[in-house]
Write a protein that holds these residues in place. Structure first.
Motif, PDB file in Angstrom:
ATOM      1  N   ALA A  56       1.161  -0.912  -0.071  1.00  0.00           N
ATOM      2  CA  ALA A  56      -0.367  -0.098   0.029  1.00  0.00           C
ATOM      3  C   ALA A  56       1.255   1.111   0.109  1.00  0.00           C
ATOM      4  O   ALA A  56       0.748   2.352  -0.587  1.00  0.00           O
ATOM      5  N   ALA A  57       2.320   1.811   0.981  1.00  0.00           N
ATOM      6  CA  ALA A  57       3.054   1.983   1.051  1.00  0.00           C
ATOM      7  C   ALA A  57       3.641   2.239  -0.225  1.00  0.00           C
ATOM      8  O   ALA A  57       3.455   3.436  -0.936  1.00  0.00           O
ATOM      9  N   ARG A  58       4.134   2.132  -1.388  1.00  0.00           N
ATOM     10  CA  ARG A  58       4.417   1.970  -2.852  1.00  0.00           C
ATOM     11  C   ARG A  58       3.797   2.144  -3.472  1.00  0.00           C
ATOM     12  O   ARG A  58       4.028   2.290  -5.043  1.00  0.00           O
ATOM     13  N   ALA A  59       2.328   2.110  -3.167  1.00  0.00           N
ATOM     14  CA  ALA A  59       1.195   2.013  -4.648  1.00  0.00           C
ATOM     15  C   ALA A  59       1.259   3.872  -3.971  1.00  0.00           C
ATOM     16  O   ALA A  59       0.529   4.418  -5.236  1.00  0.00           O
ATOM     17  N   GLY A  60       1.253   4.295  -2.734  1.00  0.00           N
ATOM     18  CA  GLY A  60       0.722   5.929  -2.926  1.00  0.00           C
ATOM     19  C   GLY A  60      -0.239   6.033  -1.331  1.00  0.00           C
ATOM     20  O   GLY A  60      -0.654   7.412  -1.225  1.00  0.00           O
ATOM     21  N   ALA A  61      -0.825   4.793  -1.283  1.00  0.00           N
ATOM     22  CA  ALA A  61      -2.073   5.593  -0.437  1.00  0.00           C
ATOM     23  C   ALA A  61      -1.313   5.940   1.347  1.00  0.00           C
ATOM     24  O   ALA A  61      -0.190   5.846   1.934  1.00  0.00           O
ATOM     25  N   HIS A  62      -2.765   6.595   2.155  1.00  0.00           N
ATOM     26  CA  HIS A  62      -2.217   6.648   3.170  1.00  0.00           C
ATOM     27  C   HIS A  62      -2.521   4.825   3.984  1.00  0.00           C
ATOM     28  O   HIS A  62      -3.483   5.341   4.119  1.00  0.00           O
ATOM     29  N   VAL A  63      -1.283   5.442   4.812  1.00  0.00           N
ATOM     30  CA  VAL A  63      -1.640   3.396   5.200  1.00  0.00           C
ATOM     31  C   VAL A  63      -1.279   3.670   6.560  1.00  0.00           C
ATOM     32  O   VAL A  63      -0.829   4.422   7.611  1.00  0.00           O
ATOM     33  N   ILE A  64      -2.825   2.962   7.099  1.00  0.00           N
ATOM     34  CA  ILE A  64      -2.767   3.009   9.064  1.00  0.00           C
ATOM     35  C   ILE A  64      -2.603   1.420   8.816  1.00  0.00           C
ATOM     36  O   ILE A  64      -3.596   0.602   8.130  1.00  0.00           O
ATOM     37  N   ALA A  65      -1.212   1.227  10.136  1.00  0.00           N
ATOM     38  CA  ALA A  65      -1.355  -0.596   9.952  1.00  0.00           C
ATOM     39  C   ALA A  65      -1.654  -0.717  11.644  1.00  0.00           C
ATOM     40  O   ALA A  65      -1.569   0.020  12.693  1.00  0.00           O
ATOM     41  N   LEU A  66      -2.716  -1.928  11.703  1.00  0.00           N
ATOM     42  CA  LEU A  66      -3.191  -2.043  12.313  1.00  0.00           C
ATOM     43  C   LEU A  66      -1.880  -3.017  13.539  1.00  0.00           C
ATOM     44  O   LEU A  66      -1.603  -4.074  12.797  1.00  0.00           O
ATOM     45  N   ASP A  67      -1.761  -2.939  14.069  1.00  0.00           N
ATOM     46  CA  ASP A  67      -0.210  -3.045  15.051  1.00  0.00           C
ATOM     47  C   ASP A  67      -0.746  -4.623  15.941  1.00  0.00           C
ATOM     48  O   ASP A  67      -1.245  -3.807  17.210  1.00  0.00           O
ATOM     49  N   THR A  68      -0.784  -5.491  15.948  1.00  0.00           N
ATOM     50  CA  THR A  68      -1.536  -5.939  17.072  1.00  0.00           C
ATOM     51  C   THR A  68       0.323  -7.665  17.253  1.00  0.00           C
ATOM     52  O   THR A  68       1.198  -7.510  16.847  1.00  0.00           O
ATOM     53  N   SER A  69      -0.040  -8.291  17.942  1.00  0.00           N
ATOM     54  CA  SER A  69       0.932  -9.189  18.794  1.00  0.00           C
ATOM     55  C   SER A  69       1.315 -10.082  17.743  1.00  0.00           C
ATOM     56  O   SER A  69       2.402 -10.568  17.028  1.00  0.00           O
TER      57      SER A  69
END
Length: 218
Positions: free
Chosen positions: A174-187
């Protein structure tokens, strides 16, 4: 200002990634590469792309078809018995609907796996488009093509999209595509590189606030 939202499925909409991580350990062992490769190396990528990467870098003891079968025989248990929907996810979709925000799912899962998850959690008809790597003749995650295709499907520029991801491969895509990326950070993704993401979140309620803030941001 963002104008559309694209969600990954596994590990975001449903917490299946934690169960796939458990299953993939066994799958990699059966493929004969478990001593060299862990779930964090392959999760988020299409199963066939996983195998191609394994074949290029290691020496799996089973065929690509057998590798897929190991996944497929575990999928029903993961999607219909083990995983749960992200907390507050239907409420978030309701709010996006009220705002008229186009939404899509962009996933490396296979069509019948998506169907099982959608049946289990009443997700049919809740998205404008569902894009899966199996239906596209483009490289899968971590390449950017699948997210570019998803944006095209909902009539948006990828630069105007918020993408919610959880895996290292997905975040990179997604980042390489150019989007604004929100990552769900989990265990589950502790060992994955989420640094290309613009934001990190830990749960459904906080994700809702971040998605809506990104849509409202000038």
């Amino acid at each position: 200002m963002a104008s559309a939202v694209i969600f990954d499925m596994d590990g975001v909409i449903v917490d299946s990634e934690r169960y796939w991580a458990e299953e993939v350990e066994g799958i990699l062992d059966e493929a004969g590469v478990g001593d060299e490769v862990g779930p964090e190396d392959v999760l988020g990528a299409n199963v066939y792309d996983q195998y191609d990467w394994l074949a290029a870098n290691y020496d799996p003891e089973i065929s690509k078809a057998e590798y897929f079968e190991l996944y497929d025989e575990r999928a029903e248990t993961v999607y219909t018995e083990k995983c749960d929907l992200l907390d507050g996810f239907h409420d978030l979709l309701d709010e996006l609907d009220e705002r008229g925000v186009p939404t899509a799912v962009c996933t490396s899962s296979f069509p019948h796996w998506i169907e099982m998850a959608f049946d289990t959690f009443d997700l049919h008809g809740r998205f404008d488009e569902v894009v899966n790597a199996a239906d596209l003749d483009v490289p899968g995650k971590p390449e950017p093509d699948i997210y570019e295709a998803a944006a095209d499907e909902i009539g948006a520029s990828i630069e105007d999209c918020v993408v919610v991801e959880d895996s290292g491969n997905g975040v990179e895509s997604a980042a390489r595509a150019g989007a604004h990326v929100i990552a769900l950070d989990t265990s589950v993704n502790d060992d994955m590189d989420l640094s290309p993401a613009d934001e990190l979140t830990a749960d459904g309620p906080d994700l809702r606030e971040r998605v809506l803030a990104a849509l409202d941001r000038d």
